[in-house]
Scaffold this active site. Structure first.
Site, PDB file in Angstrom:
ATOM      1  N   GLY A  27       0.839  -1.201   0.000  1.00 33.07           N
ATOM      2  CA  GLY A  27       0.000   0.000   0.000  1.00 33.07           C
ATOM      3  C   GLY A  27       0.868   1.242   0.000  1.00 33.07           C
ATOM      4  N   TYR A  28       0.504   2.227  -0.823  1.00 34.37           N
ATOM      5  CA  TYR A  28       1.311   3.459  -0.920  1.00 34.37           C
ATOM      6  C   TYR A  28       0.461   4.722  -0.755  1.00 34.37           C
ATOM      7  CZ  TYR A  28      -0.811   3.221  -5.493  1.00 34.37           C
ATOM      8  OH  TYR A  28      -1.745   3.138  -6.496  1.00 34.37           O
TER       9      TYR A  28
ATOM     10  N   SER B 202      -3.930   5.544   0.523  1.00 36.52           N
ATOM     11  CA  SER B 202      -4.791   5.380   1.695  1.00 36.52           C
ATOM     12  C   SER B 202      -4.607   4.008   2.344  1.00 36.52           C
ATOM     13  CB  SER B 202      -6.259   5.597   1.318  1.00 36.52           C
ATOM     14  OG  SER B 202      -6.689   4.595   0.433  1.00 36.52           O
TER      15      SER B 202
ATOM     16  N   GLU C  29     -10.899  -0.483  -4.386  1.00 33.62           N
ATOM     17  CA  GLU C  29      -9.996   0.120  -5.380  1.00 33.62           C
ATOM     18  C   GLU C  29     -10.583   0.054  -6.799  1.00 33.62           C
ATOM     19  OE1 GLU C  29      -7.236   1.667  -4.268  1.00 33.62           O
ATOM     20  OE2 GLU C  29      -7.682   1.002  -2.229  1.00 33.62           O
TER      21      GLU C  29
HETATM   22  C1  SIN Z   1      -2.951   2.405  -2.191  1.00 28.35           C
HETATM   23  O1  SIN Z   1      -3.176   3.031  -1.159  1.00 28.35           O
HETATM   24  O2  SIN Z   1      -2.034   1.541  -2.214  1.00 28.35           O
HETATM   25  C2  SIN Z   1      -3.755   2.606  -3.422  1.00 28.35           C
HETATM   26  C3  SIN Z   1      -4.333   3.964  -3.578  1.00 28.35           C
HETATM   27  C4  SIN Z   1      -5.347   4.334  -2.543  1.00 28.35           C
HETATM   28  O3  SIN Z   1      -6.257   3.540  -2.264  1.00 28.35           O
HETATM   29  O4  SIN Z   1      -5.262   5.433  -1.991  1.00 28.35           O
END
Ligand code: SIN
Length: 186
Positions: free
Chosen positions: A25-26, A28, A99
């Site tokens: 995850g990068y 949220s 997502e």
């Molecule tokens: C993530 O957080 O890895 C994907 C983008 C998001 O859901 O903000």
């Protein structure tokens, strides 16, 4: 326009046989883990950069007034810090729904803080998805974010929580921090 990548991701059945899978995850997913996981560890990936170029019609905006959320782009010299979650394949039903607005599952090699490596999966929204908004100056991005709100809350909160979470990982992401500064100076 709203994209729906949920069915494309659910067709990826190759992980169903595994007991567990690493998810990287990068955005949220760093600060909002609303799914069960076995383990959570800081990790990084090489060759990807985080940008607020993806539209959010379903979480931090609406179809009429889309917000902006992060996705990743390939940049050979870049390193992106995030959080790796060890999950069971059952969690994909929830994640694919969360997502669904343009994000596709990608395989990615991840590096943990002790420099050990593992393969993971991440959700990336590429330029071809219908919800993609594209590049803009950080000031313009912040102005748009300041006005948007969706079922998951304000778009501003998404940025502030992400910036705080990145700081706690000792990550310096100038793109995210510049947008945060514009929002806090309003
Ligand atoms: C993530 O957080 O890895 C994907 C983008 C998001 O859901 O903000």
């Amino acid at each position: 326009m709203v994209a729906d990548t949920q069915s494309l991701n659910q067709a990826m059945t190759e992980f169903e046989q595994q007991d567990s899978v690493w998810l990287f995850g990068y955005g949220s997913l760093i600060y909002k883990a609303d799914f069960p996981y076995i383990e959570r560890r800081p990790a990084r990936i090489e060759g990807w950069v985080r940008r607020f170029w993806q539209g959010s019609h379903d979480h931090r905006g609406t179809p009429e007034s889309p917000g902006r959320v992060v996705t990743l782009f390939q940049r050979p010299e870049a390193v992106c810090e995030g959080i790796a979650y060890l999950i069971t394949p059952k969690a994909f039903a929830h994640l694919d729904h969360r997502e669904k607005n343009g994000y596709l599952r990608y395989r990615v090699p991840m590096i943990f803080q002790n420099n050990t490596r593992a393969e993971g999966l991440m959700y990336v929204a590429n330029e071809d998805n219908a919800a993609y908004l594209g590049e803009a100056t950080e000031e313009k991005i912040a102005r748009q974010i300041a006005q948007c709100r969706g079922p998951s809350g304000s778009n501003r909160e998404y940025v502030l929580r992400l910036a705080e979470a990145l700081r706690s990982l000792n990550e310096v992401d100038e793109h995210v921090f510049a947008i945060e500064r514009f929002l806090r100076s309003e």
